[in-house]
Design an enzyme around this catalytic site. Structure first.
Site, PDB file in Angstrom:
ATOM      1  N   CYS A   2     -18.018  -7.701 -42.865  1.00  0.00           N
ATOM      2  CA  CYS A   2     -17.292  -8.734 -43.613  1.00  0.00           C
ATOM      3  C   CYS A   2     -15.874  -8.227 -43.824  1.00  0.00           C
ATOM      4  O   CYS A   2     -15.572  -7.073 -43.597  1.00  0.00           O
ATOM      5  CB  CYS A   2     -17.950  -8.977 -44.970  1.00  0.00           C
ATOM      6  N   ARG A  27     -13.521  -9.936 -38.555  1.00  0.00           N
ATOM      7  CA  ARG A  27     -14.645  -9.099 -39.041  1.00  0.00           C
ATOM      8  C   ARG A  27     -15.847  -9.931 -39.434  1.00  0.00           C
ATOM      9  O   ARG A  27     -16.928  -9.411 -39.694  1.00  0.00           O
ATOM     10  CB  ARG A  27     -14.197  -8.265 -40.243  1.00  0.00           C
ATOM     11  N   TRP A  74     -19.826 -12.078 -42.708  1.00  0.00           N
ATOM     12  CA  TRP A  74     -20.736 -12.056 -41.567  1.00  0.00           C
ATOM     13  C   TRP A  74     -22.111 -11.899 -42.209  1.00  0.00           C
ATOM     14  O   TRP A  74     -22.425 -10.861 -42.795  1.00  0.00           O
ATOM     15  CB  TRP A  74     -20.422 -10.889 -40.637  1.00  0.00           C
ATOM     16  N   ASN A 100     -18.797  -5.857 -49.040  1.00  0.00           N
ATOM     17  CA  ASN A 100     -19.073  -5.697 -47.611  1.00  0.00           C
ATOM     18  C   ASN A 100     -20.068  -4.551 -47.500  1.00  0.00           C
ATOM     19  O   ASN A 100     -19.813  -3.463 -48.007  1.00  0.00           O
ATOM     20  CB  ASN A 100     -17.787  -5.367 -46.847  1.00  0.00           C
ATOM     21  N   GLY A 101     -21.199  -4.814 -46.852  1.00  0.00           N
ATOM     22  CA  GLY A 101     -22.208  -3.750 -46.687  1.00  0.00           C
ATOM     23  C   GLY A 101     -23.586  -4.345 -46.914  1.00  0.00           C
ATOM     24  O   GLY A 101     -23.778  -5.554 -46.831  1.00  0.00           O
ATOM     25  N   GLU A 487     -19.904  -3.034 -18.402  1.00  0.00           N
ATOM     26  CA  GLU A 487     -18.848  -3.557 -19.284  1.00  0.00           C
ATOM     27  C   GLU A 487     -18.455  -4.967 -18.873  1.00  0.00           C
ATOM     28  O   GLU A 487     -18.278  -5.851 -19.714  1.00  0.00           O
ATOM     29  CB  GLU A 487     -17.649  -2.611 -19.255  1.00  0.00           C
ATOM     30  N   LYS A 491     -18.712  -8.284 -21.313  1.00  0.00           N
ATOM     31  CA  LYS A 491     -17.573  -9.175 -21.570  1.00  0.00           C
ATOM     32  C   LYS A 491     -17.967 -10.626 -21.323  1.00  0.00           C
ATOM     33  O   LYS A 491     -17.705 -11.511 -22.125  1.00  0.00           O
ATOM     34  CB  LYS A 491     -16.391  -8.778 -20.670  1.00  0.00           C
ATOM     35  N   GLU A 494     -20.529 -11.863 -24.045  1.00  0.00           N
ATOM     36  CA  GLU A 494     -20.151 -11.978 -25.461  1.00  0.00           C
ATOM     37  C   GLU A 494     -19.073 -13.020 -25.719  1.00  0.00           C
ATOM     38  O   GLU A 494     -18.923 -13.479 -26.837  1.00  0.00           O
ATOM     39  CB  GLU A 494     -19.723 -10.624 -26.018  1.00  0.00           C
ATOM     40  N   HIS A 510     -34.741  -2.892  -6.908  1.00  0.00           N
ATOM     41  CA  HIS A 510     -35.973  -2.589  -7.668  1.00  0.00           C
ATOM     42  C   HIS A 510     -36.291  -3.682  -8.674  1.00  0.00           C
ATOM     43  O   HIS A 510     -36.887  -3.435  -9.711  1.00  0.00           O
ATOM     44  CB  HIS A 510     -35.798  -1.229  -8.362  1.00  0.00           C
ATOM     45  N   LYS A 609     -16.049  -7.985 -35.262  1.00  0.00           N
ATOM     46  CA  LYS A 609     -15.323  -6.903 -34.584  1.00  0.00           C
ATOM     47  C   LYS A 609     -15.840  -5.527 -34.973  1.00  0.00           C
ATOM     48  O   LYS A 609     -15.882  -4.633 -34.155  1.00  0.00           O
ATOM     49  CB  LYS A 609     -13.838  -6.983 -34.938  1.00  0.00           C
TER      50      LYS A 609
HETATM   51  C1  AGP Z   1     -17.144  -4.907 -27.403  1.00  0.00           C
HETATM   52  O1  AGP Z   1     -16.569  -5.959 -26.635  1.00  0.00           O
HETATM   53  C2  AGP Z   1     -18.035  -5.411 -28.483  1.00  0.00           C
HETATM   54  N1  AGP Z   1     -17.328  -6.257 -29.360  1.00  0.00           N
HETATM   55  C3  AGP Z   1     -18.883  -4.364 -29.143  1.00  0.00           C
HETATM   56  O2  AGP Z   1     -19.862  -4.012 -28.204  1.00  0.00           O
HETATM   57  C4  AGP Z   1     -18.197  -3.062 -29.631  1.00  0.00           C
HETATM   58  O3  AGP Z   1     -17.787  -2.291 -28.519  1.00  0.00           O
HETATM   59  C5  AGP Z   1     -19.240  -2.261 -30.413  1.00  0.00           C
HETATM   60  O4  AGP Z   1     -19.610  -3.007 -31.529  1.00  0.00           O
HETATM   61  C6  AGP Z   1     -18.749  -0.880 -30.847  1.00  0.00           C
HETATM   62  O5  AGP Z   1     -17.663  -1.039 -31.715  1.00  0.00           O
HETATM   63  P1  AGP Z   1     -16.767   0.251 -32.031  1.00  0.00           P
HETATM   64  O6  AGP Z   1     -16.140   0.691 -30.753  1.00  0.00           O
HETATM   65  O7  AGP Z   1     -15.765  -0.219 -33.042  1.00  0.00           O
HETATM   66  O8  AGP Z   1     -17.684   1.319 -32.587  1.00  0.00           O
END
Ligand code: AGP
Length: 614
Positions: A2, A27, A74, A100-101, A487, A491, A494, A510, A609
């Protein structure tokens, strides 16, 4: 997960808090709310949805107040709706609190409070906090700040909390444990609090990064006082923010993600600037220099990370093992922390994290530390929790990454890991000075080569248009391009919500090959290098099943061009540095497909994020 913003001072609080929430919306954006103190009255406005919903709702009222707390959520407990939105308020309406938490023992606390007559409006764990503070304040006859300090002894979990009370109109109280909280000290006696520095930087660069189990009491007459949870007063450690305001704007791009993709020539340069010298033939990560011998002599290097950062760790494994011949294990932090791992004192655990706040990564580090291992960090946010608990570390210097989908942070992490691999290999003698020189010269050429890849954006956008309606996708790569395939798939998943998987190219036979038909795009990294011929064979296997091949190739490639439906050329580079170039087309491809599908590129659904909860 959050975002928290608070202000107390001479100015109108609402505009400051609202703007801050917009900066922190990456966030979490399930709901947002604000509580304002004005003339001894406490007003609360909160709404499900984005901060703009809150703005539309709140500005219909007569808004004023010199102190305010704001929250963008969040959801962890309870649906994203108005009732569950923060701030939460005590039953007599005197105290408002944001958090937040996660309060892990909220259920038992809730039951106790209900038995004492408290009536809960929401399903959240946070509402337990405000009633607990109220309960203690009345029972112990103490002010709400002292009640909060006492309450935190009863709480198990992670928190960044800010609270205000209409009975103390000139005070604001904050506390943190495991969730980030930055305190800004204004030049005019005003004070700011936020989950990170982005809502603060335009008002002040004097900040205090609150430590775990610290409580800040801000009083407009008495100023800032810092205590630990045991009520011992502490001297605030005031630091100068390095952040610049313009780094937080879109700079003319439609989305932060596109801006950050295009920033990569500079961010990669900023990452290795001052850390290598090709002419003199040296490379050095000064932040971890004193740990080089420890890493060389280590039983193994254990990289812990999540998501994109975990993918960067995999690239690091290939480079460090191949060049420096040091055993590297890459672990999902969330698995590592709970599987009772064997950790030796001479292990070196390296956390990779853009935010430096990812709960699982932080917890994995704390576990490693408790077992006596050396813990290092590769982070992008200065002063973040991970950067502060590690023995040492290196910053990627990519600048604020606002887009939820990580792009420039990834290439920054890979750059650091490349520098680390070269440093250890050269110091250990597993590569010659001549090889080092060649690699450094090639690394220095990467920013311009990334610029050349970015020049193919229009071509990539056309390919995106062809495949924007795909329902599945497969990404293939070999060697250090395998993590790039992972990766690329992440991308796409997400931000465009298309299901995609990354696989080692040879592994396709496989199982995943069964998925291939004429509707399925297969994105393959087929650049010149040791495994080129093998990847070509994999491409032919896909073609035999009518799969659509989109291949990333080395400029001038003719062989794959004959087989693939589409090719995206990247400049020739040393095989170890291909990940820094091959990632960029996948970033652009996902970006364009997401835009074409009308997705929210910078704030994809369900994501945030910084994952500061488990
Ligand atoms: C990356 O595109 C994602 N948003 C997510 O996987 C991110 O890399 C992951 O949450 C780790 O975050 P950090 O690098 O801040 O630890």
């Amino acid at each position: 997960m959050c975002g928290i913003v608070a202000y107390i001072g001479k100015k109108e609080a609402f505009p400051i808090v609202l703007k801050g929430l917009k900066r922190l919306e990456y966030r979490g954006y399930d709901s947002a709310g604000v509580a304002l103190l004005s003339a001894g009255e406490l007003s609360v406005y909160k709404r499900a949805g984005k901060v703009s919903n809150l703005e539309d709702f709140a500005t219909q009222h007569n808004i004023s107040g010199h102190a305010g707390i704001g929250h963008t959520r969040w959801a962890t407990h309870g649906l994203p709706n108005d009732t569950n939105a923060h701030p939460h308020v005590s039953m007599d309406g005197s105290i408002a609190l944001i958090h937040n938490g996660i309060i892990e023992n909220y259920d038992s606390l809730r039951k106790e409070l209900i038995s004492e007559g408290y009536v809960f409006k929401s399903e959240t764990d946070t509402e337990v906090l405000v009633h607990l503070v109220d309960n203690i304040s009345k029972k112990e006859n103490v002010w709400f700040g002292e009640a909060l300090r006492i309450a935190l002894h009863h709480v198990v979990g992670a928190y960044a909390i800010v609270a205000i009370s209409k009975n103390y109109p000139n005070r604001l109280v904050a506390a943190r444990k495991s969730s980030p909280l930055v305190l800004g000290i204004g030049t005019d006696g005003d004070f700011y609090l936020a989950s990170d520095a982005t809502p603060i930087v335009e008002y002040t660069k004097q900040v205090v990064y609150m430590e775990d189990e610290e409580i800040a009491v801000i009083d407009l007459e008495e100023g800032l006082k810092l205590y630990n949870i045991g009520d011992q007063q502490k001297t605030p450690y005031i630091q100068q923010l390095e952040l610049e305001l313009e780094a937080l704007e879109k700079g003319g791009y439609e989305h932060f993600m596109l801006k950050e993709i295009y920033e990569q020539p500079r961010s990669i340069l900023d990452c290795f600037r001052g850390r290598l010298n090709t002419d003199e033939g040296w490379v050095s990560l000064r932040g971890i220099r004193e740990y080089e011998d420890k890493m060389i002599q280590a039983n193994r290097l254990i990289i812990v990370a999540c998501g994109t950062s975990w993918h960067a760790g995999l690239v690091g494994e290939y480079l460090i093992e191949d060049l420096a011949r040091i055993n590297v294990e890459v672990e999902y932090a969330s698995e590592f922390r709970y599987r009772n791992p064997i950790i030796h004192e001479n292990d070196v655990v390296i956390a990779i994290s853009q935010s430096g706040e990812t709960a699982d990564t932080l917890a994995a580090l704390e576990l490693a530390k408790s077992k006596g291992a050396t813990i290092l960090g590769i982070c992008n946010v200065v002063g973040s929790s991970i950067s502060r608990i590690t023995d040492a570390g290196s910053y990627t210097h990519a600048g604020p990454e606002i887009g939820v989908a990580s792009t420039k942070a990834f290439t920054g992490q890979v750059t650091i890991l490349t520098l680390l691999a070269l440093t250890l290999a050269h110091k250990k003698g597993t590569i010659t000075t001549s090889v080092l020189h060649t690699m450094l010269a090639e690394l220095e050429a990467i920013p311009n080569k990334v610029k050349r890849v970015l020049e193919t954006n229009a071509h990539i956008e056309k390919i995106a248009n062809t495949y924007k309606d795909a329902t599945n996708a497969l990404y293939l790569g070999r060697g250090s391009s395998f993590p790039v395939a992972l990766e690329g798939a992440l991308k796409l998943k997400e931000i465009s919500y298309i299901h995609a998987e990354g696989y080692p190219a040879a592994e396709m036979k496989h199982g995943p090959i069964a998925l291939i038909d004429e509707n399925m795009p297969i994105f393959v990294i087929a650049t010149q290098g040791n495994s080129y011929e093998k990847v070509v064979s994999n491409i032919q296997e896909v073609k035999a099943r009518k799969g659509k091949i989109i291949a990333i190739v080395t400029e001038g490639d003719v062989h794959v061009r004959e087989l693939a439906d589409e090719v995206i050329e990247i400049p020739e580079t040393n095989e170890y540095l291909v990940p820094l170039l091959a990632t960029v087309p996948f970033q652009l491809l996902s970006y364009h497909i997401a835009v074409m599908r009308g997705c929210n590129v910078d704030q994809p659904r369900n994501l945030a994020k910084s994952v500061t909860v488990e």
